[in-house]
Design a protein around this motif. Structure first.
Motif, PDB file in Angstrom:
ATOM      1  N   SER A 282       3.527  54.481 -26.609  1.00  0.00           N
ATOM      2  CA  SER A 282       1.970  54.017 -25.651  1.00  0.00           C
ATOM      3  C   SER A 282       1.660  52.613 -25.495  1.00  0.00           C
ATOM      4  CB  SER A 282       1.251  55.091 -26.096  1.00  0.00           C
ATOM      5  OG  SER A 282       0.772  54.441 -27.390  1.00  0.00           O
ATOM      6  N   TYR A 283       1.460  52.352 -27.111  1.00  0.00           N
ATOM      7  CA  TYR A 283       0.892  50.970 -27.316  1.00  0.00           C
ATOM      8  C   TYR A 283       1.593  49.926 -26.174  1.00  0.00           C
ATOM      9  CZ  TYR A 283      -1.552  47.272 -29.102  1.00  0.00           C
ATOM     10  OH  TYR A 283      -1.749  45.306 -29.171  1.00  0.00           O
ATOM     11  N   LEU A 284       2.912  50.017 -26.449  1.00  0.00           N
ATOM     12  CA  LEU A 284       4.126  49.418 -25.532  1.00  0.00           C
ATOM     13  C   LEU A 284       4.062  49.197 -24.205  1.00  0.00           C
ATOM     14  CD1 LEU A 284       6.908  47.244 -26.092  1.00  0.00           C
ATOM     15  CD2 LEU A 284       7.906  49.470 -26.083  1.00  0.00           C
ATOM     16  N   ILE A 285       3.613  50.163 -22.744  1.00  0.00           N
ATOM     17  CA  ILE A 285       3.285  50.452 -22.510  1.00  0.00           C
ATOM     18  C   ILE A 285       2.519  49.821 -21.522  1.00  0.00           C
ATOM     19  CG2 ILE A 285       3.519  51.539 -20.393  1.00  0.00           C
ATOM     20  CD1 ILE A 285       5.495  53.675 -21.244  1.00  0.00           C
ATOM     21  N   SER A 286       1.493  50.221 -22.175  1.00  0.00           N
ATOM     22  CA  SER A 286      -0.089  50.139 -22.093  1.00  0.00           C
ATOM     23  C   SER A 286      -0.444  48.275 -22.130  1.00  0.00           C
ATOM     24  CB  SER A 286      -1.298  51.207 -22.309  1.00  0.00           C
ATOM     25  OG  SER A 286      -0.742  52.219 -22.354  1.00  0.00           O
ATOM     26  N   HIS A 287      -0.035  48.006 -23.036  1.00  0.00           N
ATOM     27  CA  HIS A 287      -0.792  46.866 -23.963  1.00  0.00           C
ATOM     28  C   HIS A 287      -1.867  46.505 -24.604  1.00  0.00           C
ATOM     29  CE1 HIS A 287       3.050  44.686 -22.222  1.00  0.00           C
ATOM     30  NE2 HIS A 287       2.602  45.508 -20.897  1.00  0.00           N
ATOM     31  N   TYR A 288      -2.492  48.617 -24.564  1.00  0.00           N
ATOM     32  CA  TYR A 288      -3.771  47.994 -25.160  1.00  0.00           C
ATOM     33  C   TYR A 288      -3.530  48.984 -26.134  1.00  0.00           C
ATOM     34  CZ  TYR A 288      -5.173  50.277 -21.165  1.00  0.00           C
ATOM     35  OH  TYR A 288      -5.601  51.168 -20.133  1.00  0.00           O
ATOM     36  N   PRO A 289      -4.722  49.303 -26.846  1.00  0.00           N
ATOM     37  CA  PRO A 289      -4.786  50.664 -27.621  1.00  0.00           C
ATOM     38  C   PRO A 289      -5.178  52.144 -26.812  1.00  0.00           C
ATOM     39  CG  PRO A 289      -5.474  49.443 -29.307  1.00  0.00           C
ATOM     40  CD  PRO A 289      -4.801  48.523 -27.894  1.00  0.00           C
ATOM     41  N   THR A 290      -4.670  53.345 -26.823  1.00  0.00           N
ATOM     42  CA  THR A 290      -4.993  54.023 -25.553  1.00  0.00           C
ATOM     43  C   THR A 290      -5.042  55.306 -26.680  1.00  0.00           C
ATOM     44  OG1 THR A 290      -2.594  55.195 -25.914  1.00  0.00           O
ATOM     45  CG2 THR A 290      -2.833  53.785 -24.377  1.00  0.00           C
ATOM     46  N   GLN A 291      -5.691  56.442 -25.855  1.00  0.00           N
ATOM     47  CA  GLN A 291      -6.371  57.378 -26.439  1.00  0.00           C
ATOM     48  C   GLN A 291      -5.465  58.098 -27.106  1.00  0.00           C
ATOM     49  OE1 GLN A 291      -8.206  59.788 -23.203  1.00  0.00           O
ATOM     50  NE2 GLN A 291     -10.049  58.632 -23.460  1.00  0.00           N
ATOM     51  N   ILE A 292      -4.168  58.121 -26.916  1.00  0.00           N
ATOM     52  CA  ILE A 292      -2.834  58.412 -27.256  1.00  0.00           C
ATOM     53  C   ILE A 292      -3.560  58.268 -29.436  1.00  0.00           C
ATOM     54  CG2 ILE A 292      -1.094  59.147 -27.915  1.00  0.00           C
ATOM     55  CD1 ILE A 292      -0.415  60.096 -24.953  1.00  0.00           C
ATOM     56  N   ASN A 293      -3.034  56.472 -29.328  1.00  0.00           N
ATOM     57  CA  ASN A 293      -3.175  55.580 -30.246  1.00  0.00           C
ATOM     58  C   ASN A 293      -4.077  55.713 -31.229  1.00  0.00           C
ATOM     59  OD1 ASN A 293      -2.086  53.529 -28.500  1.00  0.00           O
ATOM     60  ND2 ASN A 293      -1.490  54.086 -30.290  1.00  0.00           N
ATOM     61  N   SER A 294      -5.745  56.739 -30.679  1.00  0.00           N
ATOM     62  CA  SER A 294      -6.708  56.600 -31.628  1.00  0.00           C
ATOM     63  C   SER A 294      -6.767  58.279 -32.311  1.00  0.00           C
ATOM     64  CB  SER A 294      -8.362  57.061 -30.742  1.00  0.00           C
ATOM     65  OG  SER A 294      -8.212  55.286 -29.867  1.00  0.00           O
TER      66      SER A 294
END
Length: 232
Positions: free
Chosen positions: A50-62
């Motif tokens: 998810s970080y690789l695709i979005s290039h920034y932390p997402t809600q999934i990461n959190s």
């Protein structure tokens, strides 16, 4: 990798089958640790991809950072439920498990374990496919693609490949009655042992990759320092 070691220890043939209580515990430990191991890899995939695709932390990461550990060790506790019907036991006097020959035990195996394993394998395959598709639409991401297959991508691939031989027979057993055998159980369990070697190779690749990045960063820093010194 603790869950992987526990999973492999609990599936040793003949090691625990002679003592009923110990066999029940090892049968449960096999399902619990196997479930936890697959959950770890699934969450690693979501977190990294998810970080690789979005290039920034997402809600999934959190969410994974906050609750991932609780899910990994808490959700597999549903594998305790078969104890309510005394379903853990010996299969063919060799393996400690939820015997597929028992309808109740087999149903428990599907409900508390294999249904979840199939879901995780589906999610792992899906998220890896989506990541590769997204990256294929971008330019200048060759190094990112390489990193994907040198770390998390390999973990996902190895986990999926090693669990399919074990999950497929249980799924077939829902629709087709057949006599399980020691050979079949062994053939479907060996890939799980091999997954340990696969994870070790992934870890080695990760270490080598990180060391290479550190060396390159050090070289760039040294070159920059030398350039600044020359200007002075």
């Amino acid at each position: 990798h603790i869950s992987l070691y526990l999973e492999e220890i609990s599936t040793l043939p003949y090691a625990w089958s002679s003592v009923d209580v110990l066999c029940d515990i090892m049968g449960w430990l096999h399902f619990y640790s196997g479930f936890a191991n697959v959950l770890v890899v699934t969450q690693m995939g979501f977190h990294y991809l998810s970080y690789l695709i979005s290039h920034y932390p997402t809600q999934i990461n959190s969410w994974i950072q906050k609750y991932g550990t609780y899910v990994t060790f808490g959700l597999p506790l549903i594998t305790l439920l078969p104890f309510s019907t005394n379903s853990y036991g010996v299969s063919n006097e060799v393996w400690c498990t939820l015997p597929s020959g028992s309808l109740v035990a087999n149903n428990w195996a599907i409900i508390v374990f294999y249904a979840w394993i199939w879901l995780c394998l589906f999610l792992n395959t899906g998220q890896l496919s989506i990541a590769l598709f997204r990256l294929s639409q971008q330019t200048g991401v060759e190094q990112v693609r390489n990193n994907l297959f040198s770390s998390i991508g390999l973990y996902i691939f190895i986990t999926t490949l090693c669990w399919l031989p074990r999950a497929i027979p249980r799924l077939i057993h829902l629709f087709v009655e057949y006599e399980s055998s020691d050979l079949l159980y062994l053939l479907t369990t060996v890939p799980l042992y091999l997954s340990g070697f696969g994870y070790a190779i992934c870890y080695y690749i990760d270490v080598q990759s990180n060391q290479g990045k550190e060396r390159r960063a050090s070289s760039v820093h040294s070159a920059g320092s030398s350039l600044n010194a020359d200007k002075i």
